[in-house]
Scaffold this active site. Structure first.
Site, PDB file in Angstrom:
ATOM      1  CD  GLU A 111      11.799 -18.622  -5.887  1.00  0.00           C
ATOM      2  OE1 GLU A 111      11.974 -19.812  -6.135  1.00  0.00           O
ATOM      3  OE2 GLU A 111      10.684 -18.146  -5.650  1.00  0.00           O
ATOM      4  CB  CYS A 126       8.435  -9.245  -8.194  1.00  0.00           C
ATOM      5  SG  CYS A 126       8.179  -9.484  -6.455  1.00  0.00           S
ATOM      6  CB  CYS A 140       4.646 -13.169   4.869  1.00  0.00           C
ATOM      7  SG  CYS A 140       6.114 -13.081   3.823  1.00  0.00           S
ATOM      8  CD  GLU A 189      10.431  -3.600   5.309  1.00  0.00           C
ATOM      9  OE1 GLU A 189       9.314  -4.110   5.250  1.00  0.00           O
ATOM     10  OE2 GLU A 189      10.717  -2.523   4.730  1.00  0.00           O
ATOM     11  CB  SER A 220       6.282  -3.309  -1.111  1.00  0.00           C
ATOM     12  OG  SER A 220       5.373  -3.838  -0.165  1.00  0.00           O
ATOM     13  CB  SER A 242       2.539  -4.523   3.827  1.00  0.00           C
ATOM     14  OG  SER A 242       3.265  -4.819   2.656  1.00  0.00           O
ATOM     15  CG  HIS A 244      -1.510  -6.681   4.964  1.00  0.00           C
ATOM     16  ND1 HIS A 244      -1.838  -6.666   3.633  1.00  0.00           N
ATOM     17  CD2 HIS A 244      -0.149  -6.846   5.001  1.00  0.00           C
ATOM     18  CE1 HIS A 244      -0.741  -6.822   2.897  1.00  0.00           C
ATOM     19  NE2 HIS A 244       0.295  -6.921   3.703  1.00  0.00           N
ATOM     20  CG  ASN A 319      -0.660 -15.755  -3.479  1.00  0.00           C
ATOM     21  OD1 ASN A 319      -1.441 -16.193  -4.303  1.00  0.00           O
ATOM     22  ND2 ASN A 319      -0.109 -14.562  -3.577  1.00  0.00           N
TER      23      ASN A 319
HETATM   24  N1  SAH Z   1       8.645  -6.789   3.190  1.00  0.00           N
HETATM   25  C1  SAH Z   1       7.941  -5.939   2.317  1.00  0.00           C
HETATM   26  C2  SAH Z   1       8.023  -6.343   0.859  1.00  0.00           C
HETATM   27  C3  SAH Z   1       7.946  -7.798   0.530  1.00  0.00           C
HETATM   28  S1  SAH Z   1       6.398  -8.583   0.726  1.00  0.00           S
HETATM   29  C4  SAH Z   1       6.509  -5.802   2.761  1.00  0.00           C
HETATM   30  O1  SAH Z   1       6.097  -6.499   3.671  1.00  0.00           O
HETATM   31  O2  SAH Z   1       5.819  -4.935   2.208  1.00  0.00           O
HETATM   32  C5  SAH Z   1       5.455  -7.973  -0.675  1.00  0.00           C
HETATM   33  C6  SAH Z   1       3.937  -8.001  -0.447  1.00  0.00           C
HETATM   34  O3  SAH Z   1       3.455  -9.341  -0.427  1.00  0.00           O
HETATM   35  C7  SAH Z   1       3.524  -7.389   0.889  1.00  0.00           C
HETATM   36  O4  SAH Z   1       2.401  -6.565   0.744  1.00  0.00           O
HETATM   37  C8  SAH Z   1       3.183  -8.608   1.686  1.00  0.00           C
HETATM   38  O5  SAH Z   1       2.347  -8.282   2.752  1.00  0.00           O
HETATM   39  C9  SAH Z   1       2.550  -9.494   0.649  1.00  0.00           C
HETATM   40  N2  SAH Z   1       2.463 -10.923   1.011  1.00  0.00           N
HETATM   41  C10 SAH Z   1       3.317 -11.639   1.759  1.00  0.00           C
HETATM   42  N3  SAH Z   1       2.897 -12.919   1.863  1.00  0.00           N
HETATM   43  C11 SAH Z   1       1.744 -13.003   1.169  1.00  0.00           C
HETATM   44  C12 SAH Z   1       0.839 -14.074   0.884  1.00  0.00           C
HETATM   45  N4  SAH Z   1       1.053 -15.303   1.345  1.00  0.00           N
HETATM   46  N5  SAH Z   1      -0.233 -13.805   0.126  1.00  0.00           N
HETATM   47  C13 SAH Z   1      -0.435 -12.559  -0.387  1.00  0.00           C
HETATM   48  N6  SAH Z   1       0.385 -11.518  -0.163  1.00  0.00           N
HETATM   49  C14 SAH Z   1       1.471 -11.733   0.619  1.00  0.00           C
HETATM   50 FE1  SF4 Z   2       7.007 -11.031   4.640  1.00  0.00          FE
HETATM   51 FE2  SF4 Z   2       7.306  -8.407   4.140  1.00  0.00          FE
HETATM   52 FE3  SF4 Z   2       6.432  -9.248   6.539  1.00  0.00          FE
HETATM   53 FE4  SF4 Z   2       8.999  -9.701   5.829  1.00  0.00          FE
HETATM   54  S1  SF4 Z   2       8.009  -7.721   6.174  1.00  0.00           S
HETATM   55  S2  SF4 Z   2       7.615 -11.155   6.831  1.00  0.00           S
HETATM   56  S3  SF4 Z   2       8.745 -10.074   3.623  1.00  0.00           S
HETATM   57  S4  SF4 Z   2       5.378  -9.495   4.542  1.00  0.00           S
END
Ligand code: SAH
Ligand code: SF4
Length: 384
Positions: A111, A126, A140, A189, A220, A242, A244, A319
């Site tokens: 998507e 995005c 995630c 990733e 990211s 990321s 967190h 989310n």
């Molecule tokens: N893999 C990369 C980029 C894709 S995820 C990464 O992890 O950075 C993009 C962003 O969405 C990241 O900061 C990730 O931690 C966040 N994300 C993933 N699932 C989420 C969720 N359920 N609620 C809020 N943010 C989320």
């Molecule tokens: Fe989700 Fe990014 Fe973690 Fe992969 S690296 S599982 S896309 S938050």
């Protein structure tokens, strides 16, 4: 049965025709020489012509390349393709967010989401870099899906092209465009697909093409430390991390790649990121998980941890997805957290929920559509 099938199945997979949208200028020049459409002396000029049609005008048909001789166009069509991925589904939210589910090949779907007006007249696309992910961040949804494969540069560029097609922006004045920024925050990733990401960035940042400048592109990452420097050197993209969590103990659990590259190592690599400065800050993403990482003490620890790094902190309301083991922090808790971070001098926008009505938010991508389609199919077969 399987023996018969094996007999007719080709032993080596037939290579898919090359999509011109995924070639950098240099690759395009050599490809034109390879297929005999240009001599080495002509290659630059020819590539420039083809580039203009593909990356500036967005054509999907060789016959539209009106300043290229008919037999050359035919030769191009013999060797290359220009088609877009199939749009399986398009949804538009009441707030203007648009989500496309794209099929790149059978079983290879991802998507792309357009988020209008993220601030100051900018709209961000995005994009996904992989289908699925090898990492298993616990909050995630993409992390629950196995990696299908990396997307190619053509497939990443195609996400921008689809958005441009839809928004009617191939010929828009640069200042009037809605799609101004690209963020690699969809599925996957990006640093595990750095070749695809770097080539795609070379292509859509080209000034005589889609022309989204590198400073308007954010990659990211969950923190693939050995690739950070290369990302900066090769792409000049803005960096988002990321994070967190503020302790290794918690980050090991939420973002398991932390076990390989713990916080101290990650921060060292970020401090050394090429081009990092007050004008080019790193964004730290911090997902707000109720009772897990959202206390005032953690907010204070966060600002201490990041001291001295030119940074923005982006608080993301979690989310939820079906079966997710977390809940989102309450609005009050998020604001208290944001106040502490702001008081320490960091810009800390709380990401506005966008496109929630069409499940277009971070971490919700793709799987929901699969689910909906599965239930539609079930509903269809029940009435059939
Ligand atoms: N893999 C990369 C980029 C894709 S995820 C990464 O992890 O950075 C993009 C962003 O969405 C990241 O900061 C990730 O931690 C966040 N994300 C993933 N699932 C989420 C969720 N359920 N609620 C809020 N943010 C989320
Ligand atoms: Fe989700 Fe990014 Fe973690 Fe992969 S690296 S599982 S896309 S938050």
């Amino acid at each position: 049965m399987s023996v018969t099938l094996d007999l007719v199945r080709p032993k080596t997979p037939v290579a898919a025709p090359v999509n011109l949208s995924g070639l950098t200028r240099a690759q395009l020049s050599s490809a034109l020489i390879d297929v005999g459409v240009a001599t080495p002396a002509q290659a630059r000029m020819r590539a420039g012509q083809v580039w203009g049609w593909v990356q500036h005008h967005g054509v999907t048909d060789f016959t539209a390349m009106s300043n290229i001789a008919r037999d050359t166009r035919a030769a191009l069509a013999d060797h290359f393709v220009l088609d877009r991925p199939q749009i399986v589904e398009r949804q538009q939210s009441a707030d203007g967010t648009i989500k496309w589910l794209l099929r790149f090949a059978p079983g290879v779907e991802a998507e792309t989401v357009f988020i209008p007006e993220v601030g100051g007249g900018t709209g961000a696309l995005c994009v996904s870099s992989q289908v699925g992910c090898t990492l298993n961040c616990t909050f995630c949804h993409t992390g629950t899906q196995a990696l299908v494969r990396n997307l190619t540069a053509a497939e990443i560029v195609a996400q921008v092209q689809i958005a441009r097609d839809d928004l009617g922006e191939w010929h828009g004045e640069r200042g009037a465009r809605k799609l101004t920024n690209v963020v690699f925050m969809g599925m996957g990733e990006p640093l595990y697909n750095l070749d695809g990401v770097a080539d795609a960035l070379d292509i859509f940042s080209d000034d005589q093409g889609i022309a989204i400048s590198r400073r308007r592109v954010t990659v990211s990452t969950s923190g693939v430390v050995p690739k950070l420097n290369e990302l900066g050197e090769r792409t000049g993209a803005m960096l988002a991390i990321s994070l967190h969590a503020v302790t290794d103990e918690l980050r090991d659990e939420l973002v398991p790649i932390n076990k390989a590259y713990p916080i101290a190592q990650l921060l060292d690599a970020i401090r050394a990121y090429p081009g990092l400065s007050n004008a080019r800050r790193v964004t730290f993403e911090y997902v707000m998980l109720k009772g897990v990482n959202d206390s005032p003490a953690e907010a204070r620890a966060l600002v201490k941890l990041l001291a001295g790094i030119p940074a923005k902190i982006n608080l993301i309301p979690f989310n939820p997805w079906p079966g997710s083991p977390y809940a989102c922090s309450s609005g009050n808790v998020i604001h208290t957290f944001a106040d502490i971070v702001n008081a320490a001098g960091y810009a800390s926008p709380i990401r506005k929920p966008r496109g929630r009505d069409i499940l277009a938010a971070c971490g919700q991508l793709k799987s929901q559509s699969e689910k909906t389609r599965a239930s539609k199919r079930r509903a269809g077969s029940a009435t059939a």
